[in-house]
Design an enzyme around this catalytic site. Sequence first.
Site, mmCIF file in Angstrom:
data_model
loop_
_atom_site.group_PDB
_atom_site.id
_atom_site.type_symbol
_atom_site.label_atom_id
_atom_site.label_comp_id
_atom_site.label_asym_id
_atom_site.label_seq_id
_atom_site.Cartn_x
_atom_site.Cartn_y
_atom_site.Cartn_z
ATOM 1 N N GLU A 81 -10.220 1.184 -5.454
ATOM 2 C CA GLU A 81 -11.079 1.621 -4.349
ATOM 3 C C GLU A 81 -10.781 3.074 -3.972
ATOM 4 O O GLU A 81 -9.620 3.458 -3.845
ATOM 5 C CB GLU A 81 -10.873 0.721 -3.126
ATOM 6 C CG GLU A 81 -11.269 -0.723 -3.369
ATOM 7 C CD GLU A 81 -11.292 -1.569 -2.094
ATOM 8 O OE1 GLU A 81 -12.039 -2.562 -2.076
ATOM 9 O OE2 GLU A 81 -10.556 -1.248 -1.123
ATOM 10 N N GLU A 110 -2.679 7.656 7.484
ATOM 11 C CA GLU A 110 -3.606 8.357 6.602
ATOM 12 C C GLU A 110 -4.508 9.241 7.443
ATOM 13 O O GLU A 110 -4.919 8.850 8.531
ATOM 14 C CB GLU A 110 -4.513 7.352 5.869
ATOM 15 C CG GLU A 110 -3.991 6.899 4.539
ATOM 16 C CD GLU A 110 -4.951 5.938 3.826
ATOM 17 O OE1 GLU A 110 -6.105 5.767 4.280
ATOM 18 O OE2 GLU A 110 -4.531 5.372 2.825
ATOM 19 N N GLU A 165 -6.861 1.872 -2.391
ATOM 20 C CA GLU A 165 -6.011 0.746 -2.777
ATOM 21 C C GLU A 165 -6.563 0.160 -4.065
ATOM 22 O O GLU A 165 -7.675 0.481 -4.486
ATOM 23 C CB GLU A 165 -6.015 -0.345 -1.685
ATOM 24 C CG GLU A 165 -7.382 -0.988 -1.483
ATOM 25 C CD GLU A 165 -7.306 -2.328 -0.755
ATOM 26 O OE1 GLU A 165 -6.231 -2.937 -0.697
ATOM 27 O OE2 GLU A 165 -8.362 -2.770 -0.273
ATOM 28 N N LYS A 207 0.807 -1.222 0.000
ATOM 29 C CA LYS A 207 0.000 0.000 0.000
ATOM 30 C C LYS A 207 0.838 1.270 0.000
ATOM 31 O O LYS A 207 0.393 2.298 -0.497
ATOM 32 C CB LYS A 207 -0.983 -0.014 1.170
ATOM 33 C CG LYS A 207 -2.040 -1.091 1.018
ATOM 34 C CD LYS A 207 -3.151 -0.894 2.008
ATOM 35 C CE LYS A 207 -4.194 -1.987 1.803
ATOM 36 N NZ LYS A 207 -5.367 -1.807 2.632
ATOM 37 N N ARG A 211 -7.609 -8.439 -8.620
ATOM 38 C CA ARG A 211 -8.294 -9.729 -8.749
ATOM 39 C C ARG A 211 -9.767 -9.462 -8.988
ATOM 40 O O ARG A 211 -10.205 -8.318 -8.986
ATOM 41 C CB ARG A 211 -8.140 -10.512 -7.448
ATOM 42 C CG ARG A 211 -8.608 -9.663 -6.264
ATOM 43 C CD ARG A 211 -8.626 -10.412 -4.963
ATOM 44 N NE ARG A 211 -8.665 -9.512 -3.839
ATOM 45 C CZ ARG A 211 -9.761 -9.014 -3.281
ATOM 46 N NH1 ARG A 211 -10.939 -9.342 -3.766
ATOM 47 N NH2 ARG A 211 -9.697 -8.201 -2.248
ATOM 48 N N HIS A 253 -14.806 -2.391 8.874
ATOM 49 C CA HIS A 253 -14.109 -2.177 7.603
ATOM 50 C C HIS A 253 -14.278 -3.331 6.628
ATOM 51 O O HIS A 253 -13.494 -3.488 5.700
ATOM 52 C CB HIS A 253 -12.612 -1.899 7.816
ATOM 53 C CG HIS A 253 -12.347 -0.837 8.836
ATOM 54 N ND1 HIS A 253 -12.879 0.430 8.724
ATOM 55 C CD2 HIS A 253 -11.640 -0.859 9.988
ATOM 56 C CE1 HIS A 253 -12.492 1.150 9.776
ATOM 57 N NE2 HIS A 253 -11.754 0.394 10.560
HETATM 58 P P1 ADP Z 1 -8.474 -3.278 3.061
HETATM 59 O O1 ADP Z 1 -7.248 -3.591 2.295
HETATM 60 O O2 ADP Z 1 -8.499 -3.944 4.367
HETATM 61 O O3 ADP Z 1 -9.708 -3.456 2.232
HETATM 62 P P2 ADP Z 1 -8.874 -0.403 2.696
HETATM 63 O O4 ADP Z 1 -7.779 0.605 2.644
HETATM 64 O O5 ADP Z 1 -9.518 -0.750 1.418
HETATM 65 O O6 ADP Z 1 -8.341 -1.708 3.412
HETATM 66 O O7 ADP Z 1 -9.981 0.135 3.707
HETATM 67 C C1 ADP Z 1 -11.076 -0.629 4.121
HETATM 68 C C2 ADP Z 1 -12.143 0.287 4.700
HETATM 69 O O8 ADP Z 1 -11.656 1.015 5.822
HETATM 70 C C3 ADP Z 1 -12.647 1.349 3.748
HETATM 71 O O9 ADP Z 1 -13.655 0.874 2.897
HETATM 72 C C4 ADP Z 1 -13.135 2.416 4.702
HETATM 73 O O10 ADP Z 1 -14.405 2.107 5.217
HETATM 74 C C5 ADP Z 1 -12.153 2.337 5.835
HETATM 75 N N1 ADP Z 1 -11.047 3.304 5.629
HETATM 76 C C6 ADP Z 1 -9.838 3.024 5.121
HETATM 77 N N2 ADP Z 1 -9.052 4.120 5.081
HETATM 78 C C7 ADP Z 1 -9.789 5.139 5.580
HETATM 79 C C8 ADP Z 1 -9.535 6.536 5.814
HETATM 80 N N3 ADP Z 1 -8.360 7.099 5.531
HETATM 81 N N4 ADP Z 1 -10.542 7.278 6.343
HETATM 82 C C9 ADP Z 1 -11.728 6.718 6.665
HETATM 83 N N5 ADP Z 1 -12.020 5.415 6.474
HETATM 84 C C10 ADP Z 1 -11.068 4.627 5.938
HETATM 85 P P1 ADP Z 2 -13.171 -7.202 -1.338
HETATM 86 O O1 ADP Z 2 -14.555 -6.812 -1.618
HETATM 87 O O2 ADP Z 2 -12.201 -6.092 -1.392
HETATM 88 O O3 ADP Z 2 -12.781 -8.417 -2.082
HETATM 89 P P2 ADP Z 2 -13.610 -8.743 0.967
HETATM 90 O O4 ADP Z 2 -14.090 -8.287 2.291
HETATM 91 O O5 ADP Z 2 -14.509 -9.514 0.133
HETATM 92 O O6 ADP Z 2 -13.142 -7.474 0.173
HETATM 93 O O7 ADP Z 2 -12.324 -9.576 1.124
HETATM 94 C C1 ADP Z 2 -11.279 -9.097 1.849
HETATM 95 C C2 ADP Z 2 -10.142 -10.068 1.705
HETATM 96 O O8 ADP Z 2 -10.485 -11.356 2.210
HETATM 97 C C3 ADP Z 2 -9.777 -10.251 0.255
HETATM 98 O O9 ADP Z 2 -8.394 -10.468 0.119
HETATM 99 C C4 ADP Z 2 -10.555 -11.464 -0.107
HETATM 100 O O10 ADP Z 2 -9.954 -12.047 -1.224
HETATM 101 C C5 ADP Z 2 -10.459 -12.278 1.166
HETATM 102 N N1 ADP Z 2 -11.621 -13.174 1.295
HETATM 103 C C6 ADP Z 2 -12.901 -12.827 1.433
HETATM 104 N N2 ADP Z 2 -13.698 -13.895 1.484
HETATM 105 C C7 ADP Z 2 -12.900 -14.971 1.373
HETATM 106 C C8 ADP Z 2 -13.124 -16.385 1.323
HETATM 107 N N3 ADP Z 2 -14.329 -16.921 1.353
HETATM 108 N N4 ADP Z 2 -12.065 -17.206 1.218
HETATM 109 C C9 ADP Z 2 -10.844 -16.680 1.149
HETATM 110 N N5 ADP Z 2 -10.570 -15.372 1.171
HETATM 111 C C10 ADP Z 2 -11.570 -14.519 1.270
HETATM 112 MG MG MG Z 3 -10.154 -2.486 0.476
#
Ligand code: ADP
Ligand code: ADP
Ligand code: MG
Length: 487
Positions: free
Chosen positions: A275, A200, A288, A116, A292, A235
Site C-alpha cells: 500500500e 508519520e 504498509e 509497521k 494476505r 480510513h
Molecule cells: P491500516 O493498517 O489500518 O490499513 P494504513 O497505514 O494502511 O493503516 O492507513 C489506512 C488509511 O489511512 C490510508 O489508506 C490513508 O487513507 C490513511 N493514512 C494513513 N497514513 C496516512 C498519512 N501519513 N497521511 C495521510 N493519510 C494517511
Molecule cells: P484491506 O483492504 O486492507 O484488506 P479491509 O478494510 O478490508 O482492508 O480490512 C481491514 C482489516 O480488517 C484486515 O485485517 C481485514 O483482514 C479485516 N477484515 C475485514 N473484513 C473482515 C471480515 N469480514 N472478517 C474478518 N476480518 C475482516
Molecule cells: Mg492499510
Amino acid sequence: MISKLLVANRGEIAVRVIRTCKKLGIKTVAVYSDADVDSPHVKLADESVRVGEPTPSASYLNISNILEAVRKTKADAVHPGYGFLSEKPEFASALEKEKVLFLGPSPESMELMGDKINSRIKMEAAGVPVVPGYNGQNQDPKQLQTEAEKIGYPLMIKATAGGGGKGMKRVYQPKEFLSSLESAQREALKAFGDGTVFLEKYIETPRHIEVQVFGDKHGNVMHLFERECSIQRRHQKVIEESPAPNLPAALRDEICSVAVKAAQSIRYVGAGTVEFILGKDGKFYFLEMNTRLQVEHPVTEFITGQDLVEWQIRVAEGKKLSDLTKGNQIVQNGHAIEARVYAEDPENQFLPSTGILEYIEFPDRDFLRVDTGVETGSEITVFYDPMIAKMIAWGKTREECASRLKEAVDETVIFGPVTNTFYLSGILSHEEFRKGFTHTHFLEEQNIAFSPDRATQADAFSFAAAALSEKKKSAGIWEAAGQGGFW
Ligand code: ADP
Ligand code: ADP
Ligand code: MG
C-alpha cells in the site's frame, strides 16, 4: 499437489476460496462457529468441522481448535482468508510443524510486515520511499512530542500493530498532541494488545494506491497492477477500483516496480499487497504491506482475467510464476470497481445493523460479480464484520463500469437489517467520482445522500413490491415483507 484444503475463515471469502477449489478438483473443509452452522460456506464445502462458540477468540481465532480440525480431516493445506488468523505468524508456524501447507508467505515475512515500525525500517533500507516520520525508538511522550515538532503538523500517530483503520490519530496542532497520543495508545493497546506507536507526516488530500504482488518459491516476484482505494470512511475502504483513474502511465509503472522491489527485498512468497499513499505533488510513499489476499482482490481478477486464489494454490504447490502466466504478458483489460455492501445505518453514524436477512436478492447481470457469504434467512450478528457482499462490475471504460455497478446496486433487494446500498449508489453516481477526481477525504467533503427521502422511498417500495410479485410468487417474501412492516 494439494488434494484437500481447509478454509480457516467464514463468510464471503470462505465461499470464494471453496469455489476455486471446486474448479480445481480440490476437496474442501469448512470450519464454523455455533453462529454459522447453517452458513453457505458450510453447505458448500465437502466436509465441515465445528471449531467453537461464536466469539472469534473461541472459534475462528482459536489456533488449537483449527489445528485439531486440520488433523481430523487430514487436510494438506489451509487457506486463512483475510482477517482472523491470516496475518498471525504463529498460525503459519504451527502449520509448518504439522507439515501442512499454509497459503500465505513465510512466518518471517508476516512477522516483519505485521510490525509497521520494523517494516518502515526495512523498506527504507531497501530504497523504498516511506512516509517521513519517527520510528518510535523512544516511546516517552515528551520525546515523541519533540519528534512531532521536527516532522511538523498535521501528522499521524499510528499503532505499530495497527490494521483496519484502528489505532490511528490525525493531529492538527501541537496542543492536541499529548491527548491524541494517549488515546491512540489506549486504542492500540485495547485492539492489538500493544500500545507502541510511531509518527508519520500527514500527507494532505492524498490518494490510496496499492499494488497486487505475487512471489513464488523460486525467488521470482511480479505485480498484477494497482488498485485505487481512496474512497474511504474513517480510513476504511468503501469503493475500490482498477486501474486507478487519472494516473499518468509513467507514475503507475514506477509505483508498480517499487512494489515489486519491496516484495523482492523480503523474498516474499504468495499473494501480497503493497500500500502506498500518493500526494498531490505526485510523490508516493510506502504505507504498509498486507501479507494476505485483500478484500478487494476481485477488481484485479476482473481486469487481468486471473484467479488469484488459484495462483495462491499453485504457488504453495511450488509452481513458478511463469507457469501461471504461461509465458504471457498479464495486461490490464478494461475497468473494474468494487462496492462493499454493509449492514450498517448511514443515517445513524454507520452503526452496524444486525438481524435476520428476511430476503436478499442480487441482480444477475453480465459483467457483474457478487461475492457473498449470506443468503435469505442468514443472520447478521454482532460477532463478525457486518459486510453482506462485495459487488464488482467490469466495463470497457470506467464510465461504463460505474454505470453498471450503480444499476446493480440499485437493483439489489435486501429486507431486514439496514444497509448502505443507497449510500453506495450515491457515491457511484456522484459527478466528482465519475470524473475520477478522488482522494481519501472524498466522503467527508462531498455531500452524499445517506438514504432516500420519504417520497422516493414509498415509490421504491411499490416498485420493489411489483417486481417481487412478478418474479417470485413463492411464499416467504410475503411473510418477510409483512414482518418488515412495509405493507
Ligand atoms: P491500516 O493498517 O489500518 O490499513 P494504513 O497505514 O494502511 O493503516 O492507513 C489506512 C488509511 O489511512 C490510508 O489508506 C490513508 O487513507 C490513511 N493514512 C494513513 N497514513 C496516512 C498519512 N501519513 N497521511 C495521510 N493519510 C494517511
Ligand atoms: P484491506 O483492504 O486492507 O484488506 P479491509 O478494510 O478490508 O482492508 O480490512 C481491514 C482489516 O480488517 C484486515 O485485517 C481485514 O483482514 C479485516 N477484515 C475485514 N473484513 C473482515 C471480515 N469480514 N472478517 C474478518 N476480518 C475482516
Ligand atoms: Mg492499510
